[in-house]
Write an enzyme that holds these catalytic residues in place. Sequence first.
Site, PDB file in Angstrom:
ATOM      1  N   ARG A  96       1.105  -5.163  -5.467  1.00 35.37           N
ATOM      2  CA  ARG A  96       1.037  -6.381  -4.670  1.00 35.37           C
ATOM      3  C   ARG A  96       1.195  -7.489  -5.704  1.00 35.37           C
ATOM      4  O   ARG A  96       0.502  -7.490  -6.715  1.00 35.37           O
ATOM      5  CB  ARG A  96      -0.298  -6.502  -3.953  1.00 35.37           C
ATOM      6  CG  ARG A  96      -0.628  -5.288  -3.063  1.00 35.37           C
ATOM      7  CD  ARG A  96      -1.822  -5.586  -2.169  1.00 35.37           C
ATOM      8  NE  ARG A  96      -2.539  -4.384  -1.769  1.00 35.37           N
ATOM      9  CZ  ARG A  96      -2.240  -3.646  -0.696  1.00 35.37           C
ATOM     10  NH1 ARG A  96      -1.225  -3.970   0.066  1.00 35.37           N
ATOM     11  NH2 ARG A  96      -2.959  -2.583  -0.387  1.00 35.37           N
TER      12      ARG A  96
ATOM     13  N   ASP B 209       4.528  -4.756   6.374  1.00 34.37           N
ATOM     14  CA  ASP B 209       4.978  -6.074   6.847  1.00 34.37           C
ATOM     15  C   ASP B 209       5.030  -7.123   5.735  1.00 34.37           C
ATOM     16  O   ASP B 209       5.929  -7.966   5.711  1.00 34.37           O
ATOM     17  CB  ASP B 209       4.094  -6.556   8.004  1.00 34.37           C
ATOM     18  CG  ASP B 209       2.605  -6.452   7.679  1.00 34.37           C
ATOM     19  OD1 ASP B 209       2.260  -5.909   6.615  1.00 34.37           O
ATOM     20  OD2 ASP B 209       1.791  -6.921   8.490  1.00 34.37           O
TER      21      ASP B 209
ATOM     22  N   ARG C 129      -6.958  -1.662   8.239  1.00 32.22           N
ATOM     23  CA  ARG C 129      -7.035  -3.133   8.236  1.00 32.22           C
ATOM     24  C   ARG C 129      -7.467  -3.655   9.600  1.00 32.22           C
ATOM     25  O   ARG C 129      -8.523  -3.292  10.066  1.00 32.22           O
ATOM     26  CB  ARG C 129      -5.672  -3.738   7.875  1.00 32.22           C
ATOM     27  CG  ARG C 129      -5.645  -4.285   6.487  1.00 32.22           C
ATOM     28  CD  ARG C 129      -4.292  -4.913   6.225  1.00 32.22           C
ATOM     29  NE  ARG C 129      -3.702  -4.363   5.042  1.00 32.22           N
ATOM     30  CZ  ARG C 129      -4.005  -4.730   3.817  1.00 32.22           C
ATOM     31  NH1 ARG C 129      -4.891  -5.674   3.621  1.00 32.22           N
ATOM     32  NH2 ARG C 129      -3.439  -4.165   2.775  1.00 32.22           N
TER      33      ARG C 129
ATOM     34  N   GLY D  45       0.830  -1.212   0.000  1.00 35.23           N
ATOM     35  CA  GLY D  45       0.000   0.000   0.000  1.00 35.23           C
ATOM     36  C   GLY D  45       0.859   1.253   0.000  1.00 35.23           C
ATOM     37  O   GLY D  45       1.801   1.347   0.776  1.00 35.23           O
TER      38      GLY D  45
ATOM     39  N   THR E  47       3.231   2.592   6.087  1.00 32.96           N
ATOM     40  CA  THR E  47       1.840   2.178   5.920  1.00 32.96           C
ATOM     41  C   THR E  47       0.975   3.053   6.811  1.00 32.96           C
ATOM     42  O   THR E  47       1.329   3.288   7.974  1.00 32.96           O
ATOM     43  CB  THR E  47       1.607   0.698   6.267  1.00 32.96           C
ATOM     44  OG1 THR E  47       0.200   0.459   6.372  1.00 32.96           O
ATOM     45  CG2 THR E  47       2.259   0.278   7.585  1.00 32.96           C
TER      46      THR E  47
ATOM     47  N   ASP F 239       0.741  -0.505  11.689  1.00 34.11           N
ATOM     48  CA  ASP F 239       0.553  -1.845  12.265  1.00 34.11           C
ATOM     49  C   ASP F 239       1.813  -2.711  12.174  1.00 34.11           C
ATOM     50  O   ASP F 239       1.725  -3.936  12.122  1.00 34.11           O
ATOM     51  CB  ASP F 239      -0.621  -2.548  11.563  1.00 34.11           C
ATOM     52  CG  ASP F 239      -0.359  -2.779  10.073  1.00 34.11           C
ATOM     53  OD1 ASP F 239       0.630  -2.246   9.544  1.00 34.11           O
ATOM     54  OD2 ASP F 239      -1.153  -3.498   9.439  1.00 34.11           O
TER      55      ASP F 239
ATOM     56  N   HIS G 194     -10.040   5.662   0.346  1.00 36.09           N
ATOM     57  CA  HIS G 194      -8.659   5.912  -0.082  1.00 36.09           C
ATOM     58  C   HIS G 194      -8.217   7.364  -0.016  1.00 36.09           C
ATOM     59  O   HIS G 194      -7.027   7.634  -0.210  1.00 36.09           O
ATOM     60  CB  HIS G 194      -8.451   5.342  -1.485  1.00 36.09           C
ATOM     61  CG  HIS G 194      -8.428   3.842  -1.498  1.00 36.09           C
ATOM     62  ND1 HIS G 194      -9.583   3.090  -1.436  1.00 36.09           N
ATOM     63  CD2 HIS G 194      -7.399   2.965  -1.512  1.00 36.09           C
ATOM     64  CE1 HIS G 194      -9.262   1.811  -1.434  1.00 36.09           C
ATOM     65  NE2 HIS G 194      -7.948   1.705  -1.477  1.00 36.09           N
TER      66      HIS G 194
ATOM     67  N   GLN H  84      -7.750   8.769   2.513  1.00 35.22           N
ATOM     68  CA  GLN H  84      -6.827   8.734   3.659  1.00 35.22           C
ATOM     69  C   GLN H  84      -5.388   8.411   3.245  1.00 35.22           C
ATOM     70  O   GLN H  84      -4.451   8.654   3.981  1.00 35.22           O
ATOM     71  CB  GLN H  84      -7.268   7.659   4.667  1.00 35.22           C
ATOM     72  CG  GLN H  84      -8.597   7.942   5.305  1.00 35.22           C
ATOM     73  CD  GLN H  84      -9.205   6.701   5.931  1.00 35.22           C
ATOM     74  OE1 GLN H  84      -9.010   6.440   7.114  1.00 35.22           O
ATOM     75  NE2 GLN H  84      -9.927   5.926   5.146  1.00 35.22           N
TER      76      GLN H  84
ATOM     77  N   ASP I 272      -1.567   2.252   8.197  1.00 34.99           N
ATOM     78  CA  ASP I 272      -2.195   1.446   9.256  1.00 34.99           C
ATOM     79  C   ASP I 272      -1.450   1.519  10.596  1.00 34.99           C
ATOM     80  O   ASP I 272      -2.018   1.226  11.639  1.00 34.99           O
ATOM     81  CB  ASP I 272      -2.289  -0.015   8.822  1.00 34.99           C
ATOM     82  CG  ASP I 272      -3.103  -0.189   7.547  1.00 34.99           C
ATOM     83  OD1 ASP I 272      -3.767   0.773   7.143  1.00 34.99           O
ATOM     84  OD2 ASP I 272      -3.054  -1.284   6.962  1.00 34.99           O
TER      85      ASP I 272
HETATM   86  N1  LIG Z   1       5.885 -14.634   2.534  1.00 34.32           N
HETATM   87  C1  LIG Z   1       6.005 -13.975   1.386  1.00 34.32           C
HETATM   88  N2  LIG Z   1       6.764 -14.470   0.380  1.00 34.32           N
HETATM   89  C2  LIG Z   1       6.879 -13.814  -0.790  1.00 34.32           C
HETATM   90  N3  LIG Z   1       6.267 -12.639  -1.064  1.00 34.32           N
HETATM   91  C3  LIG Z   1       5.491 -12.104  -0.114  1.00 34.32           C
HETATM   92  C4  LIG Z   1       5.321 -12.736   1.156  1.00 34.32           C
HETATM   93  N4  LIG Z   1       4.489 -11.965   1.903  1.00 34.32           N
HETATM   94  C5  LIG Z   1       4.171 -10.900   1.122  1.00 34.32           C
HETATM   95  N5  LIG Z   1       4.752 -10.978  -0.081  1.00 34.32           N
HETATM   96  C6  LIG Z   1       4.669 -10.008  -1.177  1.00 34.32           C
HETATM   97  O1  LIG Z   1       4.692  -8.695  -0.640  1.00 34.32           O
HETATM   98  C7  LIG Z   1       3.657  -7.907  -1.255  1.00 34.32           C
HETATM   99  C8  LIG Z   1       3.300  -6.730  -0.410  1.00 34.32           C
HETATM  100  O2  LIG Z   1       2.645  -7.156   0.788  1.00 34.32           O
HETATM  101  P1  LIG Z   1       1.291  -6.447   1.262  1.00 34.32           P
HETATM  102  O3  LIG Z   1       0.845  -7.143   2.501  1.00 34.32           O
HETATM  103  O4  LIG Z   1       0.355  -6.396   0.105  1.00 34.32           O
HETATM  104  O5  LIG Z   1       1.691  -4.944   1.527  1.00 34.32           O
HETATM  105  P2  LIG Z   1       2.500  -4.247   2.710  1.00 34.32           P
HETATM  106  O6  LIG Z   1       3.946  -4.359   2.407  1.00 34.32           O
HETATM  107  O7  LIG Z   1       2.023  -2.841   2.636  1.00 34.32           O
HETATM  108  O8  LIG Z   1       2.117  -4.938   3.996  1.00 34.32           O
HETATM  109  C9  LIG Z   1       2.582  -8.944  -1.524  1.00 34.32           C
HETATM  110  O9  LIG Z   1       1.691  -8.522  -2.518  1.00 34.32           O
HETATM  111  C10 LIG Z   1       3.405 -10.135  -2.007  1.00 34.32           C
HETATM  112  O10 LIG Z   1       3.767  -9.961  -3.347  1.00 34.32           O
HETATM  113  O1  LIG Z   2      -5.716  -0.327  -1.564  1.00 35.79           O
HETATM  114  P1  LIG Z   2      -6.447  -1.604  -1.304  1.00 35.79           P
HETATM  115  O2  LIG Z   2      -5.847  -2.752  -2.022  1.00 35.79           O
HETATM  116  O3  LIG Z   2      -7.916  -1.419  -1.534  1.00 35.79           O
HETATM  117  O4  LIG Z   2      -6.271  -1.965   0.217  1.00 35.79           O
HETATM  118  C1  LIG Z   2      -6.844  -1.244   1.261  1.00 35.79           C
HETATM  119  C2  LIG Z   2      -6.004  -1.475   2.471  1.00 35.79           C
HETATM  120  O5  LIG Z   2      -4.741  -0.843   2.298  1.00 35.79           O
HETATM  121  C3  LIG Z   2      -4.483   0.052   3.356  1.00 35.79           C
HETATM  122  O6  LIG Z   2      -4.914   1.345   2.956  1.00 35.79           O
HETATM  123  C4  LIG Z   2      -2.998   0.113   3.662  1.00 35.79           C
HETATM  124  O7  LIG Z   2      -2.509  -1.177   3.998  1.00 35.79           O
HETATM  125  P2  LIG Z   2      -1.014  -1.649   3.657  1.00 35.79           P
HETATM  126  O8  LIG Z   2      -0.130  -0.477   3.894  1.00 35.79           O
HETATM  127  O9  LIG Z   2      -0.733  -2.811   4.557  1.00 35.79           O
HETATM  128  O10 LIG Z   2      -1.017  -2.055   2.215  1.00 35.79           O
HETATM  129  C5  LIG Z   2      -5.387  -0.472   4.497  1.00 35.79           C
HETATM  130  O11 LIG Z   2      -5.679   0.521   5.451  1.00 35.79           O
HETATM  131  C6  LIG Z   2      -6.598  -0.926   3.746  1.00 35.79           C
HETATM  132  O12 LIG Z   2      -7.299  -1.923   4.448  1.00 35.79           O
HETATM  133 MG   LIG Z   3       0.444  -4.495   5.570  1.00 31.59          MG
END
Ligand SMILES: Nc1ncnc2c1ncn2[C@@H]1O[C@H](COP(=O)(O)OP(=O)(O)O)[C@@H](O)[C@H]1O
Ligand SMILES: O=P(O)(O)OC[C@H]1O[C@](O)(COP(=O)(O)O)[C@@H](O)[C@@H]1O
Ligand SMILES: [Mg+2]
Length: 320
Positions: A72, A103, A172, A11, A126, A130, A250, A252, A128
């Site tokens: 993602r 994360d 989230r 995100g 992020t 979190d 969004h 936000q 969040d």
């Molecule tokens: N265990 C994992 N192994 C490989 N790729 C991962 C794993 N966990 C997450 N990813 C990759 O990292 C991307 C970003 O994670 P996501 O949770 O969408 O966003 P954020 O980094 O904001 O938390 C995912 O779309 C995926 O491609």
């Molecule tokens: O942009 P998307 O894919 O609709 O996802 C929405 C989610 O992304 C966020 O805006 C940010 O989350 P991440 O930073 O973990 O990607 C959350 O607050 C929300 O639940």
């Molecule tokens: Mg996240």
Amino acid sequence: MEGIAIMTSGGDAAGMNPAVKSAVDYSIKQGLKPFLIRNGLRGMIDGDIAEATREDVSGILHRGGTVLRSSRSKRFFEYEYRKQAYDNLQKLGINKLIVIGGDGSFAALNQFYADFGVPFAGIPATIDNDIPGTDYCLGVDTALNMIRDSIDSIRDTATSFSRAFVIETMGRHCGYLAMVSALSSGAEICIVPELEYDLDAIGERLRKDMKDGRGYILAIVAEGTNMAEYLTRWIKVNLNMEARLTVLGHVQRGGSPTVRDRIMAYKFAVAAVDSLQAGNTNKIMIYKDGVLGTEDIETVNSTKVELNDQILQLCEHLSK
Ligand SMILES: Nc1ncnc2c1ncn2[C@@H]1O[C@H](COP(=O)(O)OP(=O)(O)O)[C@@H](O)[C@H]1O
Ligand SMILES: O=P(O)(O)OC[C@H]1O[C@](O)(COP(=O)(O)O)[C@@H](O)[C@@H]1O
Ligand SMILES: [Mg+2]
């Protein structure tokens, strides 16, 4: 010259652009050769990688979102595509990575490290807030200010029409944005995953307030509770007040980064380059109790995020 690549992933969050700029500028100062990976993990797989130029990072500091763009990626879960990404880095002489994301992105880069031994430094970004181990993630302050502006506007119409407004914030599974926003805007109700709520008690409290002259109600609900629509109906029926729901969504995530996000971006970026230069292989930059530091990715990945006790205590009375 050693190659270091910088990317944004997951995100988007305000503060990503100043972090990219600072990481590039500081890498050059440290005698490194910075590269930019566009489109996050997807771009790493597809070879969307080029050496950073001054033009790439000039005039971006004040912009929201990420000029590098983000993604993602389902493919990154598969070894075959991670290997393709590794080959792309090898060809360009890149042997260090900075990932600005959440994360999920850190877990991805940790898997990549386990596969190919490419050291990385993570910068928490992020809205969040979190990520375990750090009190602050880039984008949070900008999002909070965006939410504040929205709630201030909603209050204007709420007071004019003597209505209740339920306002859903993002986050989230984390209630941080909702709690800080409820406190900073003086809301009457706050419903978050971290606090048990008691609608009977809320009803009793607000009926009394209304008898004493309360003309409108603001309720902040975290998306993770899935309670916004229910609460809106509940207010109509149980408080006999017209109620409307606003899902902030969004908006936000956008907006020019605040001063806090710009300064934190600078600090995190410098710390990330320093951490890699010191020989660390997979650390996340953190800001804890007012001090900048690093945390092992394993600890970040295996710990549950804990919200600040003080904020929880301050919000408790808003959920009952
Ligand atoms: N265990 C994992 N192994 C490989 N790729 C991962 C794993 N966990 C997450 N990813 C990759 O990292 C991307 C970003 O994670 P996501 O949770 O969408 O966003 P954020 O980094 O904001 O938390 C995912 O779309 C995926 O491609
Ligand atoms: O942009 P998307 O894919 O609709 O996802 C929405 C989610 O992304 C966020 O805006 C940010 O989350 P991440 O930073 O973990 O990607 C959350 O607050 C929300 O639940
Ligand atoms: Mg996240």
